[in-house]
Design an enzyme around this catalytic site. Structure first.
Site, short mmCIF file in Angstrom:
data_model
loop_
_atom_site.label_atom_id
_atom_site.label_comp_id
_atom_site.label_asym_id
_atom_site.label_seq_id
_atom_site.Cartn_x
_atom_site.Cartn_y
_atom_site.Cartn_z
N LYS A 161 -3.39 -6.47 15.83
CA LYS A 161 -3.34 -5.05 15.49
C LYS A 161 -4.73 -4.56 15.15
O LYS A 161 -5.38 -5.20 14.35
CB LYS A 161 -2.42 -4.85 14.29
CG LYS A 161 -2.31 -3.40 13.82
CD LYS A 161 -1.44 -3.27 12.57
CE LYS A 161 -1.33 -1.79 12.19
NZ LYS A 161 -0.59 -1.55 10.97
N SER A 168 -1.21 4.06 15.41
CA SER A 168 -1.12 5.52 15.31
C SER A 168 -2.28 6.24 16.00
O SER A 168 -2.07 7.20 16.73
CB SER A 168 -1.03 5.93 13.84
OG SER A 168 -2.19 5.51 13.14
N ARG A 220 -1.86 6.68 7.91
CA ARG A 220 -1.96 6.88 6.46
C ARG A 220 -1.37 8.21 6.04
O ARG A 220 -0.88 8.36 4.93
CB ARG A 220 -3.42 6.72 6.03
CG ARG A 220 -3.78 5.27 6.17
CD ARG A 220 -5.19 4.92 5.82
NE ARG A 220 -5.38 3.51 6.18
CZ ARG A 220 -6.53 2.88 6.19
NH1 ARG A 220 -7.62 3.53 5.84
NH2 ARG A 220 -6.60 1.62 6.53
N ARG A 270 -10.42 -1.28 3.00
CA ARG A 270 -9.65 -2.53 3.05
C ARG A 270 -10.44 -3.69 3.65
O ARG A 270 -9.86 -4.67 4.09
CB ARG A 270 -8.37 -2.30 3.85
CG ARG A 270 -7.52 -1.15 3.35
CD ARG A 270 -6.11 -1.25 3.91
NE ARG A 270 -5.45 0.03 4.09
CZ ARG A 270 -4.76 0.65 3.15
NH1 ARG A 270 -4.65 0.14 1.96
NH2 ARG A 270 -4.18 1.82 3.41
N TYR A 281 4.87 3.85 19.00
CA TYR A 281 5.51 5.14 18.71
C TYR A 281 5.98 5.82 19.99
O TYR A 281 6.70 6.80 19.94
CB TYR A 281 4.52 6.05 17.95
CG TYR A 281 4.01 5.38 16.69
CD1 TYR A 281 4.82 5.33 15.55
CD2 TYR A 281 2.77 4.75 16.65
CE1 TYR A 281 4.38 4.66 14.41
CE2 TYR A 281 2.33 4.09 15.51
CZ TYR A 281 3.14 4.05 14.40
OH TYR A 281 2.73 3.39 13.27
N CYS A 310 0.81 -1.24 0.00
CA CYS A 310 0.00 0.00 0.00
C CYS A 310 0.84 1.28 0.00
O CYS A 310 0.40 2.29 -0.55
CB CYS A 310 -0.99 0.00 1.15
SG CYS A 310 -0.28 -0.33 2.76
N LYS A 323 -5.17 -8.70 11.88
CA LYS A 323 -5.13 -7.26 11.61
C LYS A 323 -6.53 -6.84 11.17
O LYS A 323 -7.08 -7.37 10.20
CB LYS A 323 -4.12 -6.96 10.50
CG LYS A 323 -4.04 -5.47 10.18
CD LYS A 323 -3.03 -5.19 9.09
CE LYS A 323 -2.98 -3.71 8.78
NZ LYS A 323 -2.05 -3.41 7.67
ZN LIG Z 1 -0.95 -2.39 3.31
#
Ligand SMILES: [Zn+2]
Length: 346
Positions: A270, A296, A227, A239, A335, A140, A217
């Site tokens: 995730k 994120s 993104r 998705r 993060y 992606c 996921k």
């Molecule tokens: Zn991807």
């Protein structure tokens, strides 16, 4: 009214008297920080953390991501510096994402040996050899349509073709492994990709390279800020035909089992926070190391609320990471890694 108050008083004093002979007093274990630290069940250490880095070509500049304060798009040399900083603080692994020079329909820039991820792997291996390097495998970030695989048209409906995508993921994984990655981490959610990548690596004598599988996921709203960071928003649709439905727990177990059968070395859940139950399910059902991705959106919510003074940011960070580990994660991709490691008193 008066009677009721009197009754309440009487009841309380009776309880107090009875309480003198109380055998079980869990509060004894909470009386001081020394005692609390003696009986603490879950302790997050910097070695539990994996630090994600976004690598851009050297022609671009180091840029902070608007929705993720403290997180940057890094040129290769900045990524090497950041990896060194993490290692000096006790973090032992980084997970690399790449933003390529060019994009096309099949993500061909992802297996360019001079790509940002390949260059960063080589640079980090040279400068910080003690660090484990993981590389995210997906299309992606490299496709012009922003989907994780090859797009085909089924009677006017565009969708990602599973089996045409597998060879491309294999090429990308081989390229990262050839650059020196210790682990490849497929995040695409195509069926059969773990087995396909495992075979591709083994056939090229790369059997030492491990696979951390993004097994469960979910198609999640928590990926929004990522993104922006990875410039990977889909140009049409979403998705949901390949990432999992957030409502499905049993299906998550099936996905984990398949990845393990196909040769995964680690499995992942995730996002982390809305899926703590599935981290626990992963821990209870399987023997492999379990990773969880503190994504994120989870990071940005903490930063945004802390910025407004609504929450105590560092305290919430600690509580979140502790909850993920307590749920059963051995490894946490976050993060917060640098910030956590800086404040860690071992
Ligand atoms: Zn991807």
């Amino acid at each position: 009214m008066t009677t009721r108050i009197l009754e309440a008083t009487t009841t309380t004093s009776e309880l107090t008297t009875t309480g003198r002979g109380m055998t079980h007093r869990p509060r004894r274990l909470r009386r001081s920080e020394a005692i609390r630290s003696l009986v603490r069940e879950t302790i997050v250490r910097p070695t539990d953390l994996i630090y994600p880095l976004f690598v851009v070509p050297n022609s671009r500049s180091k840029t902070e991501i608007g929705s993720m304060p403290g997180v940057f798009q890094l040129r290769v040399r900045d990524a090497v510096d950041e990896a060194k900083r993490a290692a000096d603080l006790g973090v032992r692994a980084v997970l690399l994402f790449g933003l390529p020079e060019y994009k096309d329909g099949i993500g061909s820039s992802s297996w360019d040996p001079a790509g940002p991820v390949q260059s960063a792997i080589e640079g980090i291996k040279r400068a910080v050899p003690e660090l484990a390097i993981m590389a995210d495998v997906c299309l992606c970030e490299y496709t012009d349509h922003g989907h994780c695989g090859v797009i085909v048209d089924h009677n006017g409906v565009k969708d990602v073709d599973n089996d045409q995508t597998l060879p491309l993921l294999m090429k990308q994984a081989i390229s990262f492994a050839a650059a020196g990655a210790d682990f490849v981490a497929p995040s695409d959610m195509m069926d059969g990709r773990i087995g396909a990548i495992r075979r591709a690596l083994d056939e090229r004598s790369m059997s030492d390279v491990g696979i951390m599988a993004y097994s469960a996921k979910f198609a999640s709203g928590f990926y929004g800020p990522f993104r922006e960071a990875a410039e990977s928003a889909p140009q049409f649709g979403d998705r949901r035909t390949y990432q999992m439905d957030p409502a499905n727990g049993r299906e998550a177990v099936r996905e984990m089992q398949l990845d393990i059968d196909e040769g995964a070395d680690m499995i992942m859940v995730k996002p982390a926070l809305s899926y703590l139950d599935l981290i626990r399910v992963a821990r209870d059902n399987f023997q492999l190391p379990v990773a969880a991705y503190n994504v994120s959106g989870e990071y940005s919510m903490v930063k945004a609320a802390a910025e407004r003074g609504w929450i105590d940011g560092p305290r919430i960070m600690n509580e979140i990471l502790t909850s993920i580990k307590r749920a059963g994660a051995d490894l946490i991709i976050t993060y917060h890694a640098i910030e956590f490691a800086q404040s860690y008193r071992g």
